[in-house]
Design a protein around this motif. Structure first.
Motif, PDB file in Angstrom:
ATOM      1  N   LEU B 146     -10.209  -8.010  -5.960  1.00 36.47           N
ATOM      2  CA  LEU B 146     -10.201  -6.623  -5.483  1.00 36.47           C
ATOM      3  C   LEU B 146      -8.899  -6.325  -4.750  1.00 36.47           C
ATOM      4  O   LEU B 146      -8.242  -5.315  -5.013  1.00 36.47           O
ATOM      5  N   GLU B 149      -5.846  -6.240  -7.138  1.00 40.04           N
ATOM      6  CA  GLU B 149      -5.697  -4.958  -7.829  1.00 40.04           C
ATOM      7  C   GLU B 149      -5.260  -3.872  -6.851  1.00 40.04           C
ATOM      8  O   GLU B 149      -4.501  -2.969  -7.201  1.00 40.04           O
ATOM      9  N   LEU B 150      -5.766  -3.968  -5.637  1.00 41.81           N
ATOM     10  CA  LEU B 150      -5.419  -2.960  -4.636  1.00 41.81           C
ATOM     11  C   LEU B 150      -3.919  -2.969  -4.364  1.00 41.81           C
ATOM     12  O   LEU B 150      -3.323  -1.945  -4.041  1.00 41.81           O
ATOM     13  N   LEU B 153      -2.247  -0.968  -7.391  1.00 38.70           N
ATOM     14  CA  LEU B 153      -2.585   0.442  -7.590  1.00 38.70           C
ATOM     15  C   LEU B 153      -1.573   1.422  -6.989  1.00 38.70           C
ATOM     16  O   LEU B 153      -1.142   2.362  -7.672  1.00 38.70           O
ATOM     17  N   TYR B 156       2.157   2.728  -8.694  1.00 37.22           N
ATOM     18  CA  TYR B 156       2.420   3.804  -9.634  1.00 37.22           C
ATOM     19  C   TYR B 156       2.923   5.051  -8.908  1.00 37.22           C
ATOM     20  O   TYR B 156       3.948   5.620  -9.254  1.00 37.22           O
ATOM     21  N   LEU B 157       2.191   5.436  -7.881  1.00 37.11           N
ATOM     22  CA  LEU B 157       2.597   6.644  -7.162  1.00 37.11           C
ATOM     23  C   LEU B 157       3.855   6.406  -6.343  1.00 37.11           C
ATOM     24  O   LEU B 157       4.724   7.272  -6.254  1.00 37.11           O
ATOM     25  N   GLY B 160       6.583   6.504  -8.878  1.00 36.05           N
ATOM     26  CA  GLY B 160       6.640   7.780  -9.576  1.00 36.05           C
ATOM     27  C   GLY B 160       7.072   8.934  -8.697  1.00 36.05           C
ATOM     28  O   GLY B 160       7.757   9.850  -9.146  1.00 36.05           O
ATOM     29  N   VAL B 161       6.670   8.921  -7.439  1.00 32.97           N
ATOM     30  CA  VAL B 161       6.998  10.056  -6.572  1.00 32.97           C
ATOM     31  C   VAL B 161       8.326   9.843  -5.841  1.00 32.97           C
ATOM     32  O   VAL B 161       9.159  10.729  -5.772  1.00 32.97           O
ATOM     33  N   GLU B 168       9.451   7.714 -13.939  1.00 31.60           N
ATOM     34  CA  GLU B 168       8.142   7.811 -14.585  1.00 31.60           C
ATOM     35  C   GLU B 168       7.963   6.725 -15.615  1.00 31.60           C
ATOM     36  O   GLU B 168       6.897   6.137 -15.748  1.00 31.60           O
ATOM     37  N   MET B 172       5.125   3.816 -15.237  1.00 27.54           N
ATOM     38  CA  MET B 172       4.062   3.669 -16.229  1.00 27.54           C
ATOM     39  C   MET B 172       4.126   2.311 -16.902  1.00 27.54           C
ATOM     40  O   MET B 172       3.101   1.657 -17.107  1.00 27.54           O
ATOM     41  N   MET B 175       2.785  -0.289 -14.553  1.00 25.73           N
ATOM     42  CA  MET B 175       1.332  -0.195 -14.368  1.00 25.73           C
ATOM     43  C   MET B 175       0.598  -0.749 -15.582  1.00 25.73           C
ATOM     44  O   MET B 175      -0.343  -1.524 -15.444  1.00 25.73           O
ATOM     45  N   MET B 176       1.046  -0.341 -16.771  1.00 25.55           N
ATOM     46  CA  MET B 176       0.309  -0.747 -17.956  1.00 25.55           C
ATOM     47  C   MET B 176       0.449  -2.258 -18.187  1.00 25.55           C
ATOM     48  O   MET B 176      -0.517  -2.931 -18.545  1.00 25.55           O
ATOM     49  N   LEU B 179      -1.676  -4.123 -15.658  1.00 26.93           N
ATOM     50  CA  LEU B 179      -3.110  -4.027 -15.929  1.00 26.93           C
ATOM     51  C   LEU B 179      -3.503  -4.836 -17.145  1.00 26.93           C
ATOM     52  O   LEU B 179      -4.597  -5.379 -17.209  1.00 26.93           O
ATOM     53  N   ALA B 180      -2.593  -4.924 -18.102  1.00 28.97           N
ATOM     54  CA  ALA B 180      -2.874  -5.796 -19.239  1.00 28.97           C
ATOM     55  C   ALA B 180      -3.069  -7.228 -18.733  1.00 28.97           C
ATOM     56  O   ALA B 180      -3.958  -7.945 -19.208  1.00 28.97           O
ATOM     57  N   ILE B 183      -6.522  -7.751 -17.363  1.00 27.58           N
ATOM     58  CA  ILE B 183      -7.589  -7.982 -18.342  1.00 27.58           C
ATOM     59  C   ILE B 183      -7.837  -9.479 -18.488  1.00 27.58           C
ATOM     60  O   ILE B 183      -8.977  -9.937 -18.488  1.00 27.58           O
TER      61      ILE B 183
END
Lengths: 488, 496
Positions: B146, B149-150, B153, B156-157, B160-161, B168, B172, B175-176, B179-180, B183
């Motif tokens: 947990l 992952e936290l 997370l 991204y922002l 990105g911001v 961007e 992205m 992040m992708m 996250l892969a 899995i």
């Protein structure tokens, strides 16, 4: 009292207290709306009456915690039923509180709207409680017919009528398939009672392999339609897009949960002995649903359609629990279902509040929301991240438990597919979040606030999303106790 | 560590989490209040992490400061112990906690000059920090993941911001890919829980199960690759340079400095400690991937003009050493790997701090555009030279201690690889010295005569990091003692 076959019937009407209370409320609402001028009551009295009725129904359903009784061999009142009664009533309360402004402005036929909403809740509750095929079928129809009409009630939106027509026609076909399937099941099992079908199927003497298979296929297709599982999902995006947003929220919550309540009752009960015949069907359905639902969602530009496909994807995850059905996966499914409903309502309440202000539902319309209304952006972001299964939010924990229980049930490959699909889903949720946080608002960039009820509904759901994500033990315990009667 | 020290362990992640919640309640126009609060928070985190590191008694038990609170149990698929909030550190985790505590200090300070949405930035930054700290101290597999992952997370922002250069795309992609990786970790966690059949996610209990050898061989790679993506393990490193280049300064610092170490830490926690035989079986593969990444990253860095990309590839190269060290399967190599995690964390944080300092003014960070910067910004140059020297492994600085351990470890197990590792160090020196010659020395480019010297906050931050580099370089025994005893005592496959 006994029936024609000499079975004792328990006619304790207080067992149906919540349903009766809601039906009376529905009638009262219609009456109050019709005589509003004579009674000198305002528009807001109608949602108030509905909520009052729902609260009464909620209290009445809590009377039966840890009881296990049946009403006239038609409806079981056990923890499972109570769990879903509470869930459905809560959903309806939230939908009404969060969207009464929307409804006053953009829905025609106020009285009918609320009374049909209550009636469809009754249908959903009976779907969870039925212990007889015909009762279950009638409950499905009560819920569906109310929804067919509700979908069409958006004022001055032609998409609404179109959506409703599509929903009615396809829904009718699905009901016909379901009923035909049930007739096969009756033929094989020799009864409409769940318990007797289970007994007939499990004693192994039945030689009716083919009719059973046909019946199962038809039943799964019919319920697949109700749950919007791929390939029976085609109505979902259109109905979601055309319906008034509160009904979209309701469809994605209650209608889905009720179908899963029924699936659990049937596949853990009468159909459990035939598990070898249907397990592969459901697993195919689950894979198709989660893969296609999530992939098609990638291309959507309308928030309602996006959420429609995302909810299809979520159904795929939940179907995995039916494949590996046991008390462990069952309780995990109930936990996930509650988490999913809270999360989805958070997103929808946010979208409704947004729509009340802007009247727009394209994803690009959310540009710069983090600056014009950071609170609302937070609610929607939390909801979307939770749907994607991000930590400290409901989705992470409930998905984790659900997936773990499916792996423990021996279906690791299903979970791997689900994890892949889940990663895809994050991509499109991020598209919405990106619009809110990374772009400047277009046009009016001034700060704005929600209405008090808007704050109440979104705030409650936000708290719920975080609560389930941080401390889900009470929910899990409730789910565990609810599933127990199905596996004794 | 005594019983009460578990509260210190608990505090390391509760402080940032609490502060980010507190920040949500402060109106964003109260800039000075936000700065004051984060100043206190950063100092508090630093102090607590130093305390946790120092109070870890390397003669004692492996896990210290252990305390568990019941979270969910006896329901559904969970048994008596179920999911617990169980904290505790071993020598490796203690070193990583200290690293995070050190990096967050300058990370907070340099972020104060952000003008746009400062409050939101710190909320996300501290959630990330809480995730990092949580991952290092959690001893329950569910809660561990947990927090893992936290930590990902908010990236991204944050990128990105507040980022720059293709932000961007970078956000992205990062992040992708991460996250892969998740899995694979997810799948392995589910399988481990099911296989163990204990009804608990307690890591210490799970370590004692002794999984079947075939099971270990099958699932170790999932953990190694899943966590390896975050550690920028070759060939899954491609998110890392792009992500670094796009991220704002403090995020690059934390990201390269700490977050990538989470990946390597995950390989140790869930990989080697859980499945030692699987780890032993796959160790040669780690060696190959590690040395490939080290060489590949160094050679790629030779070709980069963008300072951040160069540092990004340099990180890939240095993290390659870590993977290589883990693959050697001897205590020296392993100690080197963990030391390298620490040393690289501090040094990269310093790099990104300095690059950010100049980029904020010049809006340019291409090496060929700069020349003779030593004249314009002498203090900046001094810090940069120290960071570079640490990076190329000058004796007396942190990088040397770590690399020398890894090289010896590699020579013991695979002499050829040891040779290649030394070659990598030579390439590292080449690209860093090339940059020196171009950017710092030579004729001054008048275009930059408007650049100011770095701010006092940046100087203070850089000083903290340089102090850590010197301390580890000159007096490594506090680290080596804690790390090597933990390794020797607890990872059965690892030999002297």
């Amino acid at each position: 009292m006994t029936d024609l076959l000499g079975n004792d019937l328990n006619l304790q009407y207080e067992l149906l207290g919540p349903e009766i209370a809601l039906v009376i409320t529905a009638a009262l609402v219609l009456f109050a709306d019709a005589f509003r001028r004579e009674l000198k009551i305002g528009q807001s009295a109608i949602p108030a009456i509905s909520i009052l009725g729902l609260v009464v129904a909620l209290l009445l359903s809590l009377l039966w915690i840890d009881e296990n009784k049946d009403f006239a061999r038609l409806v079981t009142i056990d923890n499972f039923t109570t769990f879903f009664r509470v869930l459905f009533i809560a959903v309806t309360v939230v939908v009404i509180i969060g969207s009464h402004e929307y409804i006053e402005r953009r829905v025609s036929h106020l009285g009918e709207f609320y009374s049909l909403l209550l009636l469809s809740t009754v249908g959903a509750m009976l779907m969870a409680g039925a212990r007889d095929l015909l009762t279950a079928y009638l409950a499905i129809e009560v819920m569906s017919f109310s929804l067919y009409i509700l979908v069409s009630l958006a004022k001055s939106d032609t998409r609404s009528g179109e959506a409703s027509l599509k929903y009615v026609l396809l829904g009718g076909v699905a009901s016909a398939m379901l009923l035909y399937g049930l007739s096969f099941l009756y033929g094989v099992g020799g009864s409409t009672q769940y318990t007797e079908i289970a007994a007939a199927l499990s004693d192994g003497t039945s030689t009716l392999e083919l009719p059973l298979l046909l019946g199962l296929a038809l039943i799964i297709a019919g319920l697949g339609f109700k749950a919007s599982a791929v390939p029976f999902h085609m109505w979902t995006p259109d109905a979601y897009e055309g319906a008034p947003i509160p009904i979209t929220a309701y469809l994605s919550a209650t209608s889905k949960a009720a179908t899963f309540a029924l699936l659990l009752r049937w596949f853990a009960g009468p159909l459990l002995p035939a598990i070898d015949s249907w397990q592969w069907m459901i697993s195919v359905l689950a894979v198709l649903t989660m893969v296609i639902g999530n992939l098609v969602a990638l291309q959507q530009s309308n928030i309602k359609r996006l959420l429609a496909y995302s909810s299809i994807g979520q159904v795929g995850f939940m179907l995995m629990a039916i494949v590996t059905i046991s008390d462990q996966t069952g309780s995990a499914l109930l936990l996930h279902l509650s988490g999913y409903i809270i999360t989805n309502l958070a997103v929808f309440m946010g979208v409704i509040a947004f729509y009340n202000r802007t009247g727009r539902e394209e994803i690009v319309a959310f540009r710069g929301l983090a600056q014009t209304n950071p609170y609302l952006a937070l609610v929607i972001t939390a909801g979307l991240f939770s749907l994607a299964g991000m930590p400290l939010l409901a989705g992470f924990l409930t998905k984790f438990i659900l997936f773990q229980s499916v792996v423990s049930g021996g279906y690791t490959w299903l979970v791997v597919t689900a994890l892949l699909a889940s990663t895809v889903s994050l991509y499109y949720y991020l598209q919405v979040i990106r619009q809110m946080y990374m772009y400047q608002p277009e046009g009016d960039a001034s700060r704005w606030r929600l209405s008090p009820t808007g704050y109440l509904a979104t705030g409650a759901m936000l708290v719920g999303v975080v609560w389930v994500g941080v401390y889900a033990a009470p929910f899990y315990t409730a789910a565990d106790r609810a599933i127990a009667p199905l596996f004794t | 560590m005594t019983e009460n020290d578990s509260f210190a362990v608990l505090a390391v992640f509760l402080i940032p989490l609490g502060v980010s919640l507190l920040l949500m309640l402060i109106p964003s126009r109260e800039r000075s209040l936000i700065i004051a609060l984060t100043a206190v928070a950063s100092l508090a985190m630093f102090a607590v992490s130093v305390y946790v590191f120092l109070s870890y008694d390397f003669g004692g038990e492996q896990f210290q400061g252990v305390k568990a609170w019941n979270y969910m149990s006896d329901v559904g698929l969970l048994g008596d112990e179920g999911i617990q909030l169980k904290v505790g550190v071993d020598g490796i985790a203690a070193a990583m906690v200290l690293l995070t505590g050190i990096v967050i200090l300058p990370g907070t300070w340099v972020s104060w000059k952000i003008q746009d949405r400062l409050k939101d930035f710190f909320i996300l930054l501290y959630i990330l920090t809480a995730g990092v700290f949580g991952t290092f101290v959690m001893l329950d597999m569910f809660v561990w993941f947990l927090f893992y992952e936290l930590a990902l997370l908010p990236m991204y922002l944050l990128i990105g911001v507040w980022g720059s250069t293709r932000k961007e795309y970078g956000a992205m992609k990062l992040m992708m890919m991460l996250l892969a990786g998740s899995i694979l970790i997810f799948t392995a966690i589910f399988a481990i829980y099911t296989e163990a059949g204990l009804g608990t996610f307690d890591l210490v209990d799970l370590y004692e199960v002794g999984f079947d050898e075939d099971f270990q061989k099958l699932y170790f790679p999932l953990i190694a690759i899943g966590c390896g993506i975050l550690a920028a393990m070759f060939p899954f490193h491609s998110w890392s340079p792009d992500g670094h280049a796009a991220a704002p300064t403090a995020v690059s610092m934390l990201h390269a400095g700490v977050l990538m170490k989470l990946g390597a830490f995950g390989i140790i926690r869930l990989g080697f400690q859980m499945m030692p035989e699987g780890g032993e079986f796959w160790a040669p593969a780690l060696v190959v991937l590690g040395i490939t990444a080290a060489l590949y990253g160094a050679i790629s860095a030779l070709r980069q003009d963008d300072l951040k990309l160069m540092t990004g590839f340099s990180s890939v190269s240095h993290m390659g050493y870590v993977i290589l060290g883990l693959g050697t399967m001897n205590v020296i190599g392993w100690t080197g790997a963990v030391l390298q995690m620490f040393a690289h964390g501090i040094m990269t944080a310093l790099f990104f701090l300095l690059i950010g300092a100049v980029y904020d003014q010049a809006h340019n960070r291409d090496i060929p555009n700069f020349s003779g910067m030593a004249k314009q910004m002498p203090i900046w140059t001094i810090f940069f030279v120290i960071a570079s020297l640490a990076s190329l492994g000058l004796p007396g600085l942190s990088g040397f201690i770590a690399e020398v351990h890894i090289f010896i470890g590699a020579f013991r197990s695979y002499p050829i690889v040891g040779g290649l590792a030394v070659l990598t160090a030579a390439i590292t020196a080449t690209y860093l010295l090339r940059m020196f010659a171009q950017a710092f020395f030579g004729e001054f480019n008048e275009r930059w005569s408007g650049l100011k010297e770095i701010t006092y906050a940046e100087r203070a931050g850089a000083t903290v990091l340089v102090a850590a580099i010197l301390l580890l370089g000159l007096w490594p025994s506090p680290w080596v003692d804690r790390i090597s005893t933990t390794i020797a005592a607890t990872i059965p496959g690892v030999t002297l």
